[in-house]
Scaffold this active site. Structure first.
Site, short mmCIF file in Angstrom:
data_model
loop_
_atom_site.label_atom_id
_atom_site.label_comp_id
_atom_site.label_asym_id
_atom_site.label_seq_id
_atom_site.Cartn_x
_atom_site.Cartn_y
_atom_site.Cartn_z
N GLY A 249 0.82 -1.22 0.00
CA GLY A 249 0.00 0.00 0.00
C GLY A 249 0.84 1.26 0.00
O GLY A 249 0.62 2.16 0.81
N SER B 31 1.14 3.49 -2.55
CA SER B 31 0.82 4.44 -3.62
C SER B 31 0.40 5.81 -3.09
O SER B 31 0.24 6.74 -3.87
CB SER B 31 -0.30 3.86 -4.51
OG SER B 31 -1.44 3.57 -3.74
N ASP C 68 -2.94 -7.41 -5.17
CA ASP C 68 -3.93 -7.22 -4.12
C ASP C 68 -3.55 -8.17 -2.99
O ASP C 68 -3.60 -9.40 -3.16
CB ASP C 68 -5.32 -7.55 -4.70
CG ASP C 68 -6.43 -7.45 -3.68
OD1 ASP C 68 -6.14 -7.50 -2.46
OD2 ASP C 68 -7.60 -7.34 -4.09
N VAL C 69 -3.16 -7.62 -1.85
CA VAL C 69 -2.64 -8.47 -0.77
C VAL C 69 -3.66 -9.51 -0.30
O VAL C 69 -3.28 -10.54 0.28
CB VAL C 69 -2.14 -7.64 0.44
CG1 VAL C 69 -0.96 -6.76 0.07
CG2 VAL C 69 -3.28 -6.82 1.07
N TYR D 261 -12.94 -2.90 11.38
CA TYR D 261 -11.59 -2.31 11.32
C TYR D 261 -10.84 -2.58 12.64
O TYR D 261 -9.67 -2.98 12.62
CB TYR D 261 -11.74 -0.81 11.07
CG TYR D 261 -10.46 -0.06 10.82
CD1 TYR D 261 -9.80 -0.13 9.60
CD2 TYR D 261 -9.92 0.78 11.80
CE1 TYR D 261 -8.65 0.60 9.37
CE2 TYR D 261 -8.78 1.51 11.58
CZ TYR D 261 -8.14 1.42 10.35
OH TYR D 261 -6.99 2.14 10.12
N ALA E 75 -11.41 -4.97 14.80
CA ALA E 75 -11.13 -6.41 14.90
C ALA E 75 -9.91 -6.77 14.06
O ALA E 75 -9.01 -7.49 14.51
CB ALA E 75 -12.34 -7.22 14.44
N ALA E 76 -9.86 -6.23 12.85
CA ALA E 76 -8.72 -6.53 11.96
C ALA E 76 -7.42 -5.99 12.55
O ALA E 76 -6.39 -6.68 12.56
CB ALA E 76 -8.98 -5.92 10.58
N LYS E 77 -7.47 -4.77 13.05
CA LYS E 77 -6.25 -4.13 13.56
C LYS E 77 -5.79 -4.77 14.88
O LYS E 77 -4.59 -4.86 15.14
CB LYS E 77 -6.47 -2.63 13.73
CG LYS E 77 -6.68 -1.89 12.40
CD LYS E 77 -5.52 -2.07 11.44
CE LYS E 77 -5.56 -1.11 10.26
NZ LYS E 77 -4.46 -1.32 9.32
P1 NDP Z 1 -4.88 5.30 2.25
O1 NDP Z 1 -6.29 4.91 2.01
O2 NDP Z 1 -4.46 6.70 1.98
O3 NDP Z 1 -3.91 4.32 1.42
C1 NDP Z 1 -4.11 2.94 1.47
C2 NDP Z 1 -3.06 2.25 0.67
O4 NDP Z 1 -3.28 0.84 0.78
C3 NDP Z 1 -3.10 2.58 -0.81
O5 NDP Z 1 -1.78 2.59 -1.30
C4 NDP Z 1 -3.87 1.39 -1.41
O6 NDP Z 1 -3.51 1.10 -2.76
C5 NDP Z 1 -3.38 0.28 -0.53
N1 NDP Z 1 -4.25 -0.88 -0.51
C6 NDP Z 1 -5.53 -0.94 -0.07
N2 NDP Z 1 -6.00 -2.19 -0.21
C7 NDP Z 1 -5.00 -2.92 -0.76
C8 NDP Z 1 -4.88 -4.26 -1.17
N3 NDP Z 1 -5.88 -5.12 -1.03
N4 NDP Z 1 -3.69 -4.67 -1.70
C9 NDP Z 1 -2.67 -3.81 -1.86
N5 NDP Z 1 -2.72 -2.52 -1.49
C10 NDP Z 1 -3.89 -2.08 -0.96
O7 NDP Z 1 -4.59 4.88 3.74
P2 NDP Z 1 -3.57 5.46 4.85
O8 NDP Z 1 -2.30 5.84 4.24
O9 NDP Z 1 -4.31 6.42 5.68
O10 NDP Z 1 -3.40 4.15 5.72
C11 NDP Z 1 -2.30 3.27 5.63
C12 NDP Z 1 -2.42 2.25 6.76
O11 NDP Z 1 -2.45 2.93 8.00
C13 NDP Z 1 -3.71 1.44 6.69
O12 NDP Z 1 -3.46 0.12 7.11
C14 NDP Z 1 -4.61 2.14 7.70
O13 NDP Z 1 -5.58 1.28 8.21
C15 NDP Z 1 -3.60 2.56 8.73
N6 NDP Z 1 -4.03 3.66 9.59
C16 NDP Z 1 -4.38 4.88 9.05
C17 NDP Z 1 -4.77 5.91 9.88
C18 NDP Z 1 -5.16 7.26 9.38
O14 NDP Z 1 -5.66 8.08 10.18
N7 NDP Z 1 -4.93 7.61 8.13
C19 NDP Z 1 -4.86 5.72 11.34
C20 NDP Z 1 -4.44 4.41 11.79
C21 NDP Z 1 -4.05 3.43 10.94
P3 NDP Z 1 -4.43 1.59 -3.99
O15 NDP Z 1 -4.41 3.08 -3.92
O16 NDP Z 1 -3.75 1.07 -5.20
O17 NDP Z 1 -5.80 1.04 -3.74
#
Ligand code: NDP
Length: 244
Positions: free
Chosen positions: A13, A15, A64-65, A156, A158-160
């Protein structure tokens, strides 16, 4: 590029958002970073472009993970090229919020599958290659919701929370093999994910009274991946402005 000397990191993730900041931070610290993404090719290429602009290297890898077969194929290819991945950051994640009693099964499944099946699909093959090297660091991005829960985020949370349980268990399994497994639990961080969140209300719950920046998470991940964290494993580090 001399592959024998290249230190490789994978960030899922990458991007945009937190993943992009982590990828950049690791590149600045000497890693050739493989930037995974699901659909946003332009975003992932932009992340690599940002690294290259600073004189570092990286590459994109689309998978896709949550898709076991697609992830296996992509990782097989990466592993056959580089043999050994030193750092893995499980950052990919999604949210599909709603009150539990009204939550469609598909929203439960999508969030759990992306986070937990994704963790399994990526971590297992990468870790297998770390074992003979007796070296490696795995960091997974959980959330404050995984520690204390959050109304409207049962799936969310539960997953985290699951990521934390899995990481602590695996950390104990591989500690003697030189592999460290840790978790970072961010609070509210300025990314696309919180576009819809009632930020002004949430800010009142944050002692620092502000939203965090992706770089503030990335620096902690970089520390956990580094030798400076050589005696840290099985831990959860919160990056949340003092929320818990
Ligand atoms: P964004 O939604 O901005 O980015 C998510 C990223 O994950 C994108 O690069 C997306 O790729 C990628 N992604 C989603 N699903 C898949 C998949 N199935 N396979 C591969 N890549 C995937 O999220 P954030 O940057 O905010 O979050 C990053 C992490 O931090 C997440 O795990 C989120 O739960 C966690 N988090 C975020 C918080 C926040 O406040 N922002 C707070 C706490 C935790 P693509 O664009 O190609 O879909």
């Amino acid at each position: 590029m001399d592959q024998r000397e290249t230190r490789i990191a994978i960030v899922t993730g990458g991007s945009r958002g937190i993943g992009r900041a982590i990828a950049l931070e690791l590149a600045r610290n000497g890693y050739h970073v493989i930037v995974n993404y699901r659909s946003d090719t332009a975003g992932a290429e932009e992340t690599v472009g940002m690294m290259e602009k600073e004189g570092f290297t990286g590459e994109t890898s689309q998978f896709d993970v949550s898709d076991a077969e697609g992830t296996k194929q992509a990782l097989d290819q990466i592993i056959s090229r580089y043999k050994y991945i030193e750092v893995l950051v499980n950052n990919a994640g999604i949210a599909a919020d709603g009150l539990f009693v009204m939550m469609p099964e598909k929203d439960w499944d999508a969030v759990i599958t992306t986070t937990l099946k994704g963790f399994y699909n990526v971590t297992k093959p990468v870790m297998k290659r770390m074992i003979p090297k007796k070296r490696g660091s795995i960091v997974s991005i959980s959330s404050v919701a995984g520690l204390i829960g959050n109304r409207g985020q049962a799936n969310y949370s539960a997953a985290k929370a699951g990521l934390i349980g899995a990481s602590r268990s695996i950390a104990a399994e591989v500690a003697r093999l030189g592999i460290r497994v840790n978790v970072v639990a961010p609070g509210l961080i300025q990314t696309d994910m919180i576009k819809e969140a009632p930020v002004d209300i949430i800010k009142q719950m944050i002692p620092m009274a502000r939203i965090g920046q992706p770089e503030e998470v990335a620096r902690v991940v970089r520390f956990l991946c580094s030798e400076d964290a050589s005696y840290i494993t099985g831990q959860v580090i919160s990056v949340n402005g003092g929320m818990v």
